[in-house]
Write a protein that holds these residues in place. Structure first.
Motif, PDB file in Angstrom:
ATOM      1  N   MET A 389       0.775  -1.106   0.106  1.00  0.00           N
ATOM      2  CA  MET A 389      -0.005  -0.148   0.124  1.00  0.00           C
ATOM      3  C   MET A 389       0.772   1.288  -0.100  1.00  0.00           C
ATOM      4  N   GLY A 390       2.142   1.141   0.021  1.00  0.00           N
ATOM      5  CA  GLY A 390       2.939   2.325   0.017  1.00  0.00           C
ATOM      6  C   GLY A 390       3.287   3.066   1.420  1.00  0.00           C
ATOM      7  N   HIS A 391       2.992   2.190   2.515  1.00  0.00           N
ATOM      8  CA  HIS A 391       2.952   2.651   3.920  1.00  0.00           C
ATOM      9  C   HIS A 391       4.442   2.002   4.485  1.00  0.00           C
ATOM     10  N   GLU A 392       4.746   2.606   5.623  1.00  0.00           N
ATOM     11  CA  GLU A 392       5.987   2.075   6.331  1.00  0.00           C
ATOM     12  C   GLU A 392       5.551   1.568   7.734  1.00  0.00           C
ATOM     13  N   VAL A 393       5.948   0.570   8.090  1.00  0.00           N
ATOM     14  CA  VAL A 393       5.638  -0.156   9.393  1.00  0.00           C
ATOM     15  C   VAL A 393       6.547   0.484  10.427  1.00  0.00           C
ATOM     16  N   ALA A 394       5.827   1.359  11.364  1.00  0.00           N
ATOM     17  CA  ALA A 394       6.590   2.014  12.389  1.00  0.00           C
ATOM     18  C   ALA A 394       7.360   0.862  13.556  1.00  0.00           C
ATOM     19  N   GLY A 395       8.395   1.600  14.183  1.00  0.00           N
ATOM     20  CA  GLY A 395       8.856   1.138  15.329  1.00  0.00           C
ATOM     21  C   GLY A 395       9.684  -0.256  14.894  1.00  0.00           C
ATOM     22  N   VAL A 396       9.855  -1.150  16.013  1.00  0.00           N
ATOM     23  CA  VAL A 396      11.000  -2.204  15.923  1.00  0.00           C
ATOM     24  C   VAL A 396      10.185  -3.034  14.753  1.00  0.00           C
ATOM     25  N   GLU A 397       8.995  -3.231  14.654  1.00  0.00           N
ATOM     26  CA  GLU A 397       8.470  -4.137  13.789  1.00  0.00           C
ATOM     27  C   GLU A 397       8.948  -3.879  12.475  1.00  0.00           C
ATOM     28  N   GLY A 398       8.647  -2.426  12.074  1.00  0.00           N
ATOM     29  CA  GLY A 398       9.244  -2.270  10.781  1.00  0.00           C
ATOM     30  C   GLY A 398      10.817  -2.345  10.538  1.00  0.00           C
ATOM     31  N   LEU A 399      11.354  -2.073  11.677  1.00  0.00           N
ATOM     32  CA  LEU A 399      12.927  -2.244  11.553  1.00  0.00           C
ATOM     33  C   LEU A 399      13.357  -3.933  11.344  1.00  0.00           C
ATOM     34  N   TYR A 400      12.680  -4.717  11.967  1.00  0.00           N
ATOM     35  CA  TYR A 400      13.081  -6.197  11.636  1.00  0.00           C
ATOM     36  C   TYR A 400      12.243  -6.812  10.489  1.00  0.00           C
ATOM     37  N   SER A 401      11.214  -6.323   9.958  1.00  0.00           N
ATOM     38  CA  SER A 401      10.355  -6.752   8.864  1.00  0.00           C
ATOM     39  C   SER A 401      11.185  -6.675   7.474  1.00  0.00           C
ATOM     40  N   ASN A 402      10.536  -7.614   6.565  1.00  0.00           N
ATOM     41  CA  ASN A 402      11.191  -7.514   5.348  1.00  0.00           C
ATOM     42  C   ASN A 402      10.171  -8.257   4.297  1.00  0.00           C
ATOM     43  N   LEU A 403       9.835  -7.770   3.272  1.00  0.00           N
ATOM     44  CA  LEU A 403       9.001  -8.183   2.133  1.00  0.00           C
ATOM     45  C   LEU A 403       9.572  -9.320   1.365  1.00  0.00           C
ATOM     46  N   THR A 404       9.291 -10.575   1.689  1.00  0.00           N
ATOM     47  CA  THR A 404       9.908 -11.708   1.041  1.00  0.00           C
ATOM     48  C   THR A 404       9.226 -12.076  -0.469  1.00  0.00           C
ATOM     49  N   PRO A 405       9.937 -12.730  -1.327  1.00  0.00           N
ATOM     50  CA  PRO A 405       9.297 -13.404  -2.523  1.00  0.00           C
ATOM     51  C   PRO A 405       8.302 -14.162  -2.227  1.00  0.00           C
ATOM     52  N   ARG A 406       8.285 -14.994  -1.390  1.00  0.00           N
ATOM     53  CA  ARG A 406       7.075 -16.066  -0.973  1.00  0.00           C
ATOM     54  C   ARG A 406       5.764 -15.124  -0.513  1.00  0.00           C
ATOM     55  N   MET A 407       6.084 -13.912   0.320  1.00  0.00           N
ATOM     56  CA  MET A 407       4.746 -12.921   0.450  1.00  0.00           C
ATOM     57  C   MET A 407       4.183 -12.454  -0.657  1.00  0.00           C
ATOM     58  N   GLU A 408       5.315 -12.092  -1.777  1.00  0.00           N
ATOM     59  CA  GLU A 408       4.653 -11.523  -2.940  1.00  0.00           C
ATOM     60  C   GLU A 408       3.981 -12.535  -3.931  1.00  0.00           C
ATOM     61  N   GLU A 409       4.575 -13.732  -3.819  1.00  0.00           N
ATOM     62  CA  GLU A 409       3.869 -14.726  -4.602  1.00  0.00           C
ATOM     63  C   GLU A 409       2.347 -15.113  -4.000  1.00  0.00           C
ATOM     64  N   ALA A 410       2.541 -15.133  -2.698  1.00  0.00           N
ATOM     65  CA  ALA A 410       1.270 -15.531  -1.846  1.00  0.00           C
ATOM     66  C   ALA A 410       0.006 -14.472  -2.293  1.00  0.00           C
ATOM     67  N   ILE A 411       0.557 -13.155  -2.389  1.00  0.00           N
ATOM     68  CA  ILE A 411      -0.369 -12.007  -2.744  1.00  0.00           C
ATOM     69  C   ILE A 411      -0.937 -12.194  -4.136  1.00  0.00           C
ATOM     70  N   ALA A 412      -0.090 -12.655  -5.191  1.00  0.00           N
ATOM     71  CA  ALA A 412      -0.257 -12.673  -6.558  1.00  0.00           C
ATOM     72  C   ALA A 412      -1.336 -14.110  -6.618  1.00  0.00           C
ATOM     73  N   GLU A 413      -1.020 -15.025  -5.713  1.00  0.00           N
ATOM     74  CA  GLU A 413      -2.110 -16.118  -6.020  1.00  0.00           C
ATOM     75  C   GLU A 413      -3.373 -15.811  -5.440  1.00  0.00           C
ATOM     76  N   SER A 414      -3.572 -14.998  -4.319  1.00  0.00           N
ATOM     77  CA  SER A 414      -4.772 -14.984  -3.781  1.00  0.00           C
ATOM     78  C   SER A 414      -5.673 -14.129  -4.500  1.00  0.00           C
ATOM     79  N   LEU A 415      -4.977 -13.027  -5.091  1.00  0.00           N
ATOM     80  CA  LEU A 415      -5.467 -12.056  -6.144  1.00  0.00           C
ATOM     81  C   LEU A 415      -6.067 -12.685  -7.621  1.00  0.00           C
ATOM     82  N   GLN A 416      -5.373 -13.795  -7.908  1.00  0.00           N
ATOM     83  CA  GLN A 416      -5.744 -14.682  -9.124  1.00  0.00           C
ATOM     84  C   GLN A 416      -6.772 -15.358  -8.650  1.00  0.00           C
TER      85      GLN A 416
END
Length: 444
Positions: A389-416
């Motif tokens: 959505m173009g937002h940033e996750v604030a705090g420690v959660e945002g610092l440690y989190s990362n968008l992985t290829p599997r997350m993106e694949e899961a989004i594409a699959e659910s939308l399809q």
């Protein structure tokens, strides 16, 4: 020390205001600049010499402690201060335009002739109350009132902290106090595929295959409409990106993960805004440059769309050029509200378009909200959702989190899956794919 002058029935006190006169080259001289007053408040004279002298002492105390506001500065008129403040801002063109509009429409007409330093909390409260009455009467929206009050608060805060035009702000914020009034929110309903299909079909009637693809792109990517949609250039669309990315470093990094043969994705690199009346590419809101993976059906639609025209923009206007500035009235309103059939001359005839009752009076932007609802319903991680959505996750959660290829694949699959589930419900209308135009020709 202050100096008291008595002339007839008037008493005046003079004191050094902490500043020096300047020479012709703008350099400070040894000659002090004095200020004076004939009373503690405008229109109220001093009662005696002692009161005038003590008033001067108080002003000199402020000078010594760095809290003195020069009288000339505090007398700056709001109509002058507002524009000096506006010119000093360094914001995105759309934000600058909104501030200018609010200053012109409400703030300067009401406050323009008042000195910055003379505005009182009483006057501010009266203005605030008048705005809320206007909103209750339907003259302006409650959201617009909040925007006006927020802008006025910025003006007064900067007048105190940054520009030293007054000692304190007349805007005093408390916690919840007085009669509670629940904020009115825009009424929304879950974004249904049937509604989007109706919008897309109307868009096709008005705008051709480009309109059909545009509605589904907004719904299945969550791009910010209309700026990010209009700013999507051919080289950043899924059929060509990342191989066509003009930045070699970004192209090399993205090629390892994305591409038509890997994970189709488009790049949100720009949005379109009007800067001084000129259509201009600027960075996305909050500098939210991002990569959006596409479900297979949407990537296919983009392949066909780009092959059907030669425009530099993925979504050109009806005539094949740039989107018009009055897009809202000439495109969105008939897409949403419909129009009656018109017969007659060939150049003026048009088919009937049925309104979309679920979107009556609504903004195109709510299609983006619907995309967020889908991601939540499908149980994707907060990191994947906020990044898309173009937002940033604030705090420690945002610092440690990362968008992985599997997350993106899961989004594409659910939308399809959502797309296929909709079309599996029954017989739905779909436009024919446009014929591929010869190389060098363009159109919709």
């Amino acid at each position: 020390m202050p100096y008291v002058e008595v002339r007839g029935n008037s008493i005046r006190v003079k004191w050094w205001g902490g500043e020096y006169h300047l020479d012709t080259d703008g350099r400070a001289t040894r000659k002090r600049k004095y200020e004076s007053a004939s009373g503690p408040e405008p229109g109220v004279p001093f009662e005696d010499e002692e009161e005038a002298y003590n008033y001067g002492l108080d002003r000199e105390h402020e000078v010594r402690h760095g809290t003195h506001i020069p009288r000339a500065s505090s007398k700056t008129l709001m109509k002058d201060y507002c524009w000096m403040w506006w010119e000093a801002q360094d914001l995105r063109p759309m934000s600058m335009g909104r501030y200018k509009s609010r200053l012109r429409a409400r703030i300067i007409p009401y406050w323009g002739e008042r000195p910055v330093g003379d505005i009182t909390a009483w006057e501010y409260d009266a203005w605030k109350k008048s705005l809320k009455k206007a909103a209750a009467a339907g003259e302006i929206s409650h959201h617009y009132v909040d925007q006006l009050l927020s802008l006025f608060n910025l003006l007064m805060t900067d007048a105190v902290v940054k520009y030293k035009l007054r000692a304190e702000s007349p805007v005093i914020k408390h916690g919840r106090r007085g009669r509670y009034t629940k904020k009115k929110r825009e009424a929304k309903r879950p974004m249904e595929m049937e509604v989007l299909h109706h919008l897309a079909r109307n868009a096709y009637t008005i705008w051709g295959f480009t309109g059909w693809v545009c509605v589904w792109t907004a719904a299945f990517t969550g791009m910010r409409p209309p700026g990010e949609l209009w700013g999507l250039r051919r080289e950043f669309a899924s059929p060509t990106w990342p191989a066509s990315d003009p930045d070699p470093d970004r192209r090399a990094g993205a090629s390892e993960r994305y591409g038509p043969a890997k994970l189709p994705a488009l790049r949100v690199q720009w949005q379109q805004q009007y800067v001084d009346g000129v259509r201009t590419l600027v960075d996305p809101k909050y500098d939210s440059h991002r990569t959006l993976v596409l479900p297979p059906f949407l990537h296919e639609l983009h392949c066909v769309l780009l092959a059907s025209h030669g425009s530099e923009w993925v979504f050109p206007g009806i005539q094949g050029g740039e989107m018009p500035r009055n897009w809202y009235d000439s495109y969105w309103v008939p897409m949403r509200d419909g129009w009656p059939e018109r017969t007659g001359r060939k150049d003026s005839a048009r088919p009937e378009i049925l309104p979309v009752p679920q979107m009556a009076g609504k903004r195109f932007y709510l299609v983006r909200h619907g995309h967020r609802e889908w991601l939540d319903e499908d149980g994707h991680s907060r990191t994947a959702i906020e990044t898309r959505m173009g937002h940033e996750v604030a705090g420690v959660e945002g610092l440690y989190s990362n968008l992985t290829p599997r997350m993106e694949e899961a989004i594409a699959e659910s939308l399809q899956e959502r797309w296929e589930r909709f079309w599996g419900m029954g017989v739905w209308w779909a436009p024919p794919f446009p014929s591929i135009l010869p190389v060098g020709e363009s159109g919709v």
